[in-house]
Structures are given as C-alpha cells and as structure tokens.
Design a protein around this motif. Sequence first.
Motif, PDB file in Angstrom:
ATOM      1  N   ALA A  52       0.740  -1.359   0.190  1.00  0.00           N
ATOM      2  CA  ALA A  52       0.180  -0.010  -0.262  1.00  0.00           C
ATOM      3  C   ALA A  52       0.773   1.018  -0.196  1.00  0.00           C
ATOM      4  O   ALA A  52       0.036   2.164  -0.589  1.00  0.00           O
ATOM      5  CB  ALA A  52      -1.420   0.390   1.307  1.00  0.00           C
ATOM      6  N   ALA A 234      -2.974  -8.964   5.393  1.00  0.00           N
ATOM      7  CA  ALA A 234      -3.206  -7.886   5.358  1.00  0.00           C
ATOM      8  C   ALA A 234      -2.821  -6.755   4.241  1.00  0.00           C
ATOM      9  O   ALA A 234      -3.162  -6.213   4.007  1.00  0.00           O
ATOM     10  CB  ALA A 234      -2.208  -7.865   6.823  1.00  0.00           C
ATOM     11  N   VAL A 237      -5.625  -6.624   2.137  1.00  0.00           N
ATOM     12  CA  VAL A 237      -7.296  -6.106   2.529  1.00  0.00           C
ATOM     13  C   VAL A 237      -6.269  -4.390   2.644  1.00  0.00           C
ATOM     14  O   VAL A 237      -7.137  -3.330   2.364  1.00  0.00           O
ATOM     15  CB  VAL A 237      -7.602  -6.137   4.310  1.00  0.00           C
ATOM     16  N   ALA A 238      -5.405  -4.081   2.880  1.00  0.00           N
ATOM     17  CA  ALA A 238      -4.550  -2.835   3.095  1.00  0.00           C
ATOM     18  C   ALA A 238      -4.430  -2.442   1.785  1.00  0.00           C
ATOM     19  O   ALA A 238      -4.863  -1.454   1.535  1.00  0.00           O
ATOM     20  CB  ALA A 238      -3.332  -3.490   4.055  1.00  0.00           C
ATOM     21  N   PHE A 241      -7.763  -1.192   0.591  1.00  0.00           N
ATOM     22  CA  PHE A 241      -8.205  -0.251   1.313  1.00  0.00           C
ATOM     23  C   PHE A 241      -7.606   0.946   0.939  1.00  0.00           C
ATOM     24  O   PHE A 241      -8.070   2.520   0.184  1.00  0.00           O
ATOM     25  CB  PHE A 241      -8.185  -0.351   3.200  1.00  0.00           C
ATOM     26  N   ASN A 242      -5.987   0.604   0.573  1.00  0.00           N
ATOM     27  CA  ASN A 242      -5.221   1.378  -0.066  1.00  0.00           C
ATOM     28  C   ASN A 242      -5.438   2.667  -1.617  1.00  0.00           C
ATOM     29  O   ASN A 242      -5.489   3.635  -2.080  1.00  0.00           O
ATOM     30  CB  ASN A 242      -3.416   1.247  -0.359  1.00  0.00           C
ATOM     31  N   VAL A 244      -8.390   2.699  -2.752  1.00  0.00           N
ATOM     32  CA  VAL A 244     -10.052   3.730  -2.449  1.00  0.00           C
ATOM     33  C   VAL A 244      -9.594   4.531  -1.725  1.00  0.00           C
ATOM     34  O   VAL A 244     -10.223   5.877  -1.180  1.00  0.00           O
ATOM     35  CB  VAL A 244     -11.261   2.816  -1.970  1.00  0.00           C
ATOM     36  N   LEU A 245      -8.565   4.726  -0.937  1.00  0.00           N
ATOM     37  CA  LEU A 245      -8.749   6.369   0.337  1.00  0.00           C
ATOM     38  C   LEU A 245      -7.836   6.802  -0.747  1.00  0.00           C
ATOM     39  O   LEU A 245      -6.919   7.187  -1.340  1.00  0.00           O
ATOM     40  CB  LEU A 245      -7.796   5.626   1.008  1.00  0.00           C
TER      41      LEU A 245
ATOM     42  N   ILE B   2     -14.530  10.047   1.120  1.00  0.00           N
ATOM     43  CA  ILE B   2     -15.021   8.137   1.281  1.00  0.00           C
ATOM     44  C   ILE B   2     -15.105   7.728   2.200  1.00  0.00           C
ATOM     45  O   ILE B   2     -15.491   6.947   2.184  1.00  0.00           O
ATOM     46  CB  ILE B   2     -14.226   8.173  -0.555  1.00  0.00           C
ATOM     47  N   TYR B   3     -14.006   8.323   3.110  1.00  0.00           N
ATOM     48  CA  TYR B   3     -13.881   7.566   4.752  1.00  0.00           C
ATOM     49  C   TYR B   3     -15.046   7.274   4.926  1.00  0.00           C
ATOM     50  O   TYR B   3     -15.411   5.977   5.322  1.00  0.00           O
ATOM     51  CB  TYR B   3     -13.402   8.432   5.435  1.00  0.00           C
ATOM     52  N   ILE B   6     -16.525   4.465   3.579  1.00  0.00           N
ATOM     53  CA  ILE B   6     -16.094   3.001   4.010  1.00  0.00           C
ATOM     54  C   ILE B   6     -16.798   2.340   5.436  1.00  0.00           C
ATOM     55  O   ILE B   6     -16.496   1.580   5.138  1.00  0.00           O
ATOM     56  CB  ILE B   6     -14.366   3.389   3.699  1.00  0.00           C
ATOM     57  N   ALA B  57      -4.505   8.587   5.522  1.00  0.00           N
ATOM     58  CA  ALA B  57      -4.258   7.800   5.645  1.00  0.00           C
ATOM     59  C   ALA B  57      -3.866   6.631   5.195  1.00  0.00           C
ATOM     60  O   ALA B  57      -4.270   5.283   5.763  1.00  0.00           O
ATOM     61  CB  ALA B  57      -4.227   8.307   3.376  1.00  0.00           C
ATOM     62  N   THR B  61      -4.663   3.110   6.524  1.00  0.00           N
ATOM     63  CA  THR B  61      -4.229   1.666   5.957  1.00  0.00           C
ATOM     64  C   THR B  61      -3.005   0.802   6.711  1.00  0.00           C
ATOM     65  O   THR B  61      -3.777   0.045   7.539  1.00  0.00           O
ATOM     66  CB  THR B  61      -3.541   1.791   4.870  1.00  0.00           C
ATOM     67  N   ILE B  64      -5.419  -0.360   9.720  1.00  0.00           N
ATOM     68  CA  ILE B  64      -6.271  -1.830   9.202  1.00  0.00           C
ATOM     69  C   ILE B  64      -5.794  -2.737   9.184  1.00  0.00           C
ATOM     70  O   ILE B  64      -5.665  -4.552   9.166  1.00  0.00           O
ATOM     71  CB  ILE B  64      -7.209  -1.355   7.835  1.00  0.00           C
ATOM     72  N   ALA B  65      -4.312  -3.261   8.178  1.00  0.00           N
ATOM     73  CA  ALA B  65      -3.069  -4.099   8.417  1.00  0.00           C
ATOM     74  C   ALA B  65      -3.480  -4.589   9.932  1.00  0.00           C
ATOM     75  O   ALA B  65      -2.790  -5.927   9.679  1.00  0.00           O
ATOM     76  CB  ALA B  65      -2.057  -3.388   7.672  1.00  0.00           C
ATOM     77  N   VAL B  68      -6.332  -6.191  10.579  1.00  0.00           N
ATOM     78  CA  VAL B  68      -6.435  -8.002  10.216  1.00  0.00           C
ATOM     79  C   VAL B  68      -5.251  -8.957  10.623  1.00  0.00           C
ATOM     80  O   VAL B  68      -5.928 -10.096  11.213  1.00  0.00           O
ATOM     81  CB  VAL B  68      -6.650  -7.671   8.284  1.00  0.00           C
ATOM     82  N   ALA B  69      -4.382  -8.938  10.690  1.00  0.00           N
ATOM     83  CA  ALA B  69      -3.730  -9.297  10.635  1.00  0.00           C
ATOM     84  C   ALA B  69      -3.641  -9.906  12.307  1.00  0.00           C
ATOM     85  O   ALA B  69      -3.415 -10.875  12.613  1.00  0.00           O
ATOM     86  CB  ALA B  69      -2.189  -9.212  10.797  1.00  0.00           C
TER      87      ALA B  69
END
Lengths: 245, 245
Positions: A52, A234, A237-238, A241-242, A244-245, B2-3, B6, B57, B61, B64-65, B68-69
């Motif tokens: 990302a 990870a 998903v990252a 996400f990145n 669309v951010l 956009i945030y 999401i 951002a 990111t 989120i990573a 998830v991890a």
Amino acid sequence: MIYKNILSSLLSFLFISTFFIQPVQANKTDIVIGMADGLTVPFALAAGLSGAVQSNAIVITAGIAEIVAGSIAMGLGGYLAGKTEQEHFQSELNREYEEVENIPEKEKEEVKLIFSQYGINERTQNIIVDELSNDKHKWVDFMMKYELGLEEPDVNRAMNSAATIGISYIVGGLIPLSAYFFTRTPFQGLLISALLTVICLFLFGYFKSKVTGQPPLKGAMKVTLIGVTAAAAAFLVAKAFNSVL
Amino acid sequence: MIYKNILSSLLSFLFISTFFIQPVQANKTDIVIGMADGLTVPFALAAGLSGAVQSNAIVITAGIAEIVAGSIAMGLGGYLAGKTEQEHFQSELNREYEEVENIPEKEKEEVKLIFSQYGINERTQNIIVDELSNDKHKWVDFMMKYELGLEEPDVNRAMNSAATIGISYIVGGLIPLSAYFFTRTPFQGLLISALLTVICLFLFGYFKSKVTGQPPLKGAMKVTLIGVTAAAAAFLVAKAFNSVL
C-alpha cells in the motif's frame, strides 16, 4: 545508510537487555513463545503496508510502533494479569479458611460430593472427611486444589515471564522488519522479509512446540500457517483499502 | 468524504457478522475480552504513526493491516491451540487407560501418594484405591483430573471463542481508527482517537473485569493504563525513529 546504524544500535541494545534479564532467570519457553509471536503480527503488518505505501521508512516506522505497542501490551498486560491472579488466589484462600471455620458441615459435604462422583461409597467418604478435617491447613489446601482447581501462582515467575515474553517479542518482531532496513523499495523488502520470516516462523514454531511438549513438525507448520495467512490477508486488505482511500 | 462511506459499509458488515456468529453462541466474555484487547494495540499503533506521518490515509491503512493481522493471528491461533489441546488430552487419556491396564500397581501408588499429601493415613488410602479401581473409567477420570490436572477441552467452545474474540478484536480496533476517518490531520485524529479510546478502554475494562470476576473499577484502570502506556511509548519511539530515518 543510516538504517544500518540504527539497526546495529538496536541490536546492541537488545544484546545488553538479554544480559539484564539473564540474572532474573529468563525462561527458555518464554523466549521461544515471545519470539514466535513477535514474528507474526509485525511481519503481517509490514507485508500489508508493503502493498500500500511507497516508502520503506513508513513500513519501518509502523513496524517499530507496532512492536513497541505490542510488547508493552503483552509485558504490562502479563504483569498486571499475574498480580490479579495472585489477588484472586488470596481472596479465595481467605474465603475457604472462613468457610472451614464457620460452616464446616457444608464444606464436609463438598468433600464428600467430590468423591461420590468417582464411585467412592458413603462410608469411605466419611472416613476421608474425618481425617482431612483434622488439619485445617491441609483441608483448605485440598479444597483450593480439588474443589476450586486453583494452585498458588508464583508472582515473580509471572512477572519474569511477562518481561521475557515482551523482550523476546521485540527481538522476534525486528526479524521481519530488518529486511526493510537493507532494501530500497517496500516490494524488495517484502520479498526478503517473507523469505526470512517463513524460515524463522518454521524454526521458532518447531522449538516452541518442542518446549511446550507438542509434536514439533506439526507445530512448526501451524505457526508458519498462522503467520503466512495473517500476512497474506493484511496485504490484500491494505492494498484494497489503499486503492479507495 | 469517501472515508465515511467505507466506514459505514464496514460497520454494516460487522453488524451482519454479529448475526452470523449469534447462532453459534457468541460468549459475552469473549466479546468483551476481544474488544478490550482490540482497542489497545491498534490505538497505540495509530497514535505512534500520528507522531511520525502526515497523512490520515497511512494511519488508517496501517491500522487496518494491523487489525486484519491481529485478528487472524488471534482467531486462527486460538483455533489451532484448541485443536492442539484436544489432541494432548486425547493422547494423555489413552496413556492413562494403558497404564491402568498394564501397570495398575504403579497407578494405585500414585493415587495413594495424592492422598498422603493431605494427611490421609495408609489404611484409608488403601480403601480409596480399592473402591476407585472397581470402575476403570472413573479411575481414569480421577487420574486425568487429580494427577494430571486435565479437564476435557470443549473444542467447539474453543473455536467459537477464538472466532468471537477475533471478530470482537476487529470491532474494538475500529473504534480508535474511526477518529482518523473523520479528521483531516493525524494530529486531530490522535486527539479524538485518544479521547474516544480512553473512554472505551475504561468501559470495556470495567465490563471485562466484571465478566471475569475481578474488581471492576480496578480492572478498568488497569486496562486503561496498559492502552495509554502502550500508545505513549509507541508515539515517542515512532517520532524518534522517524526523525532519524
């Protein structure tokens, strides 16, 4: 490169820390567990960010922040959990002493109930209760272990354990990150980090299973699977996400 | 922005997930533990990055990573640990059955040893052993629990528990991150994130202690302390690191 200097000072610091924790008896099990866990999330986080962002510095900064946060949460969390466990044991112990003192008949029934579950007849139950209640301390010890399933926690060991796991988490976490110190792009970093970490996950998983008494090869594969799955998820998903951010 | 879209899709997803895990009996304890833990590291990581990077951002990111991890490491780790525990129980159970079959005299001595520790005399020990050995299954059950301290693990519960903790970790982790969705700079995000998270850490720490039977106010302060310390350390270290990178 300045990265190399930072890495070598960090490693020296950790080398010295190891001596610092040595006198307070670092347990081999805790070191292996901390390192195996430390490899997983920092590796996956760095992998996730590699898909990302464009700069190794960001991956490293995030990785370091995670390692610091994770080791403190783990170390301080373990320390406070150890204290809580001891307080819990102490309050249950006091309660048992009170009960043995004030409502001995009810406590005797509880002892008999334990043995009736295993097919011991009433006559024998009464003999056991009579002998057990001769010594209040042993009676309470018996109730603590066999009624409540509690054993006296060793607080020093718990704190040592928390500190060792925390420091080993740092060492483990620096392994996947180290690849980003020596490469130019996150993509290059990810390749070397993945190679290095998969080997280490397998090795630490092997020793972790050995010291905890599990089949080592199977355990090594489990630890590797967790790390790789977490990193792959990870990463995906990252990246998503990145975009669309 | 956009945030917001999401975030609202994410929250809808999680809302639906909650229904999905409901039928398989999500345990309240697991939800509270997962959320309390989920708040800590993602909060600290985001705080750490806020001191080092200029873009929300990147903080999001990385956050989120990490979520998830962390949730996969926790969920998959819990699932595999549950399976390992069951295999261990099963192999010990088979071993006890073999021992009771092949070396009953040695097993009888082990039973007597347990009772001699509590001041039960030899005559009574013999009576207990005689009665206990009448029923092999109950004898093995007794040895499993009182010699080895093992209780049959409930695997479905363990897996459910791992899944619930994993999903709750995601929900907990999104709380500190949400502040970065609605603000313009990492510094603004950090202020709101810290405010929001300290309140949530305290609340979840309170309920976590309540469901695990600890003094709730003290427990709430412990959970808050761990989160704030981890975040402060991550912030300082990431800032220091970023200034030399």
